[in-house]
Design an enzyme around this catalytic site. Structure first.
Site, PDB file in Angstrom:
ATOM      1  N   VAL A 106       0.850  -1.194   0.000  1.00 40.44           N
ATOM      2  CA  VAL A 106       0.000   0.000   0.000  1.00 40.44           C
ATOM      3  C   VAL A 106       0.882   1.238   0.000  1.00 40.44           C
ATOM      4  O   VAL A 106       1.883   1.308   0.725  1.00 40.44           O
ATOM      5  CB  VAL A 106      -0.935   0.013   1.230  1.00 40.44           C
TER       6      VAL A 106
ATOM      7  N   ASP B 165     -18.194   3.199  16.174  1.00 39.95           N
ATOM      8  CA  ASP B 165     -17.937   3.268  14.734  1.00 39.95           C
ATOM      9  C   ASP B 165     -17.795   1.878  14.119  1.00 39.95           C
ATOM     10  O   ASP B 165     -18.368   1.586  13.059  1.00 39.95           O
ATOM     11  CB  ASP B 165     -16.669   4.085  14.454  1.00 39.95           C
TER      12      ASP B 165
ATOM     13  N   ASP C 248     -10.902 -10.589   9.673  1.00 37.46           N
ATOM     14  CA  ASP C 248      -9.531 -10.210  10.039  1.00 37.46           C
ATOM     15  C   ASP C 248      -9.526  -8.879  10.775  1.00 37.46           C
ATOM     16  O   ASP C 248      -8.721  -7.992  10.491  1.00 37.46           O
ATOM     17  CB  ASP C 248      -8.633 -10.147   8.805  1.00 37.46           C
TER      18      ASP C 248
END
Length: 414
Positions: free
Chosen positions: A29, A136, A153
């Protein structure tokens, strides 16, 4: 990507790769910014490494192509929820030195719960942050479970803060699956793995076929462990893998809460304790669902952020402390001169939407600077912290935009 040009084409635009954000066995990433459009927010590019293609079989979760398709399908179906990372689009990076690679263009998020845990390892996260994260992520789980998905995960590294929306978001759906159609046997990460997933993994390694598939209940277990770590300030991997935990995890949770000194009334801590026990029930059939967990009285209690929270969690609003004295507050001419200086300095880091200084408590003498976006406020926070202004050293923290817009000023806990 590192071996090729640091520029790639995605969705009709050129993106400059700025920094690596993380990597795994099948994907890396990067942070990237759009060239030619300075107003476009930076993004994250998740590149599925071509060299990993073909490793393992789909049933084992192997193969970068398969991982790309899985995550793309999940994010496309779950698109639009406030607490799930936003997928902007997909593209192929043809400039990769190892051959064309599939990429996801995602919204760029900020600090992870894993990083928050590092900074709070001695005392645990504040109740404000713990409650914020719990609400959240339970909202995200309620939504994706309603859609039939299991994340599979959930861990601190996969919960990130959104500076623009001021909420925690769930990322990384590489192991996710539709309930009743589990195509990945080895799910979840050590320390956050539910008992039924642990058993399934053990049987799979032993070559035993059959057994029951995991359900959405595994996500509630993982989140329960994450929240217990946030509250306690301890990594619990070895504890949750111990025989004592397997025999009576409820007693261990009681011990953690009894030994932790809690600011303010202990009643909110008891509500959190009971919530976590309901999420960490060994029997998945008796474990609370995300929707039921959201009904806990823990979420009805208002908390104020600690000063550490406002340093760690970026927002578009910057709060400057230790700038104005009482004399300068009430001397109109001096006040206007100082405000002009502050505005001139703060404009160096981006467009200012508003600037406000309360002259009464709470917040008396604090300077609130609302920027057009969190990227600008972060740049200002880095530059202004510790800077000398009118003979005083500036303290710069962030401040919740939602509270600022309502005119609500926290009596911040230090």
């Amino acid at each position: 990507m590192a071996a090729g040009p640091p520029v790639m084409e995605a969705l009709g635009r050129l993106w400059q790769v700025e920094a690596p954000l993380g990597s795994g066995s099948s994907a890396a990433v990067y942070q990237a910014r759009c060239l030619g459009d300075p107003r476009a927010p930076p993004a994250a590019v998740k590149e599925f490494l071509p060299a990993a293609s073909g490793r393992g079989s789909p049933g084992e979760g192997g193969g970068a192509d398969y991982g790309f398709r899985k995550e793309r399908e999940a994010l496309e179906e779950l698109r639009g929820h406030r607490n799930i990372v936003t997928l902007y689009g997909v593209f192929t990076n043809c400039a990769s030195a190892k051959g064309p690679s599939y990429c996801l263009l995602l919204e760029l998020l900020d600090v992870s719960v894993s990083e928050l845990l590092v900074h709070s390892s001695q005392h645990g996260c504040s109740m404000w942050v713990t409650q914020h994260c719990a609400r959240d992520i339970l909202e995200a789980l309620a939504f994706l479970h309603h859609k039939g998905y299991v994340h599979a995960d959930l861990k601190p590294r996969n919960i990130l803060w959104s500076p623009e929306e001021e909420c925690f978001k769930l990322i990384d759906f590489g192991l996710s699956f539709k309930e009743g159609n589990q195509d990945v046997k080895y799910i979840q990460t050590d320390g956050y793995r539910a008992p039924e997933a642990e058993l399934q993994n053990y049987l799979s390694k032993a070559g035993v076929q059959g057994g029951t598939e995991c359900t959405s209940a595994v996500d509630l277990w993982s989140l329960g462990i994450v929240l217990l770590e946030m509250f306690s300030g301890m990594k619990l991997k070895h504890i949750v893998q111990s025989q004592e935990w397997r025999v009576n995890n409820s007693a261990i949770i009681d011990h953690i809460f009894a030994s932790k000194s809690v600011v303010n009334s202990a009643i909110p801590a008891y509500h959190l304790r009971d919530l976590l026990k309901s999420m960490l029930h060994d029997d998945q059939e008796k474990r609370a669902t995300a929707t039921k967990a959201l009904c806990s009285p823990f979420f009805s209690i208002p908390f104020a952020p600690h000063i550490e929270d406002l340093v760690m969690l970026p927002t578009p609003v910057l709060r400057l402390l230790n700038i104005l004295s009482d004399n300068s507050l009430y001397c109109e001419e001096e006040f206007e001169d100082i405000m002009d200086d502050i505005r001139e300095e703060c404009c160096k880091y981006g467009q200012i939407v508003s600037l406000f200084v309360p002259k009464e408590n709470p917040g008396k003498g604090h300077v609130f600077v609302e920027y057009a976006n969190a990227v600008n406020s972060k740049a200002a926070q880095r530059a202004l912290t510790g800077k000398r202004f009118d003979g005083k050293f500036v303290v710069a923290t962030f401040y919740p935009l939602s509270a600022y817009k309502r005119g609500y000023l926290y009596q911040t806990l230090f």
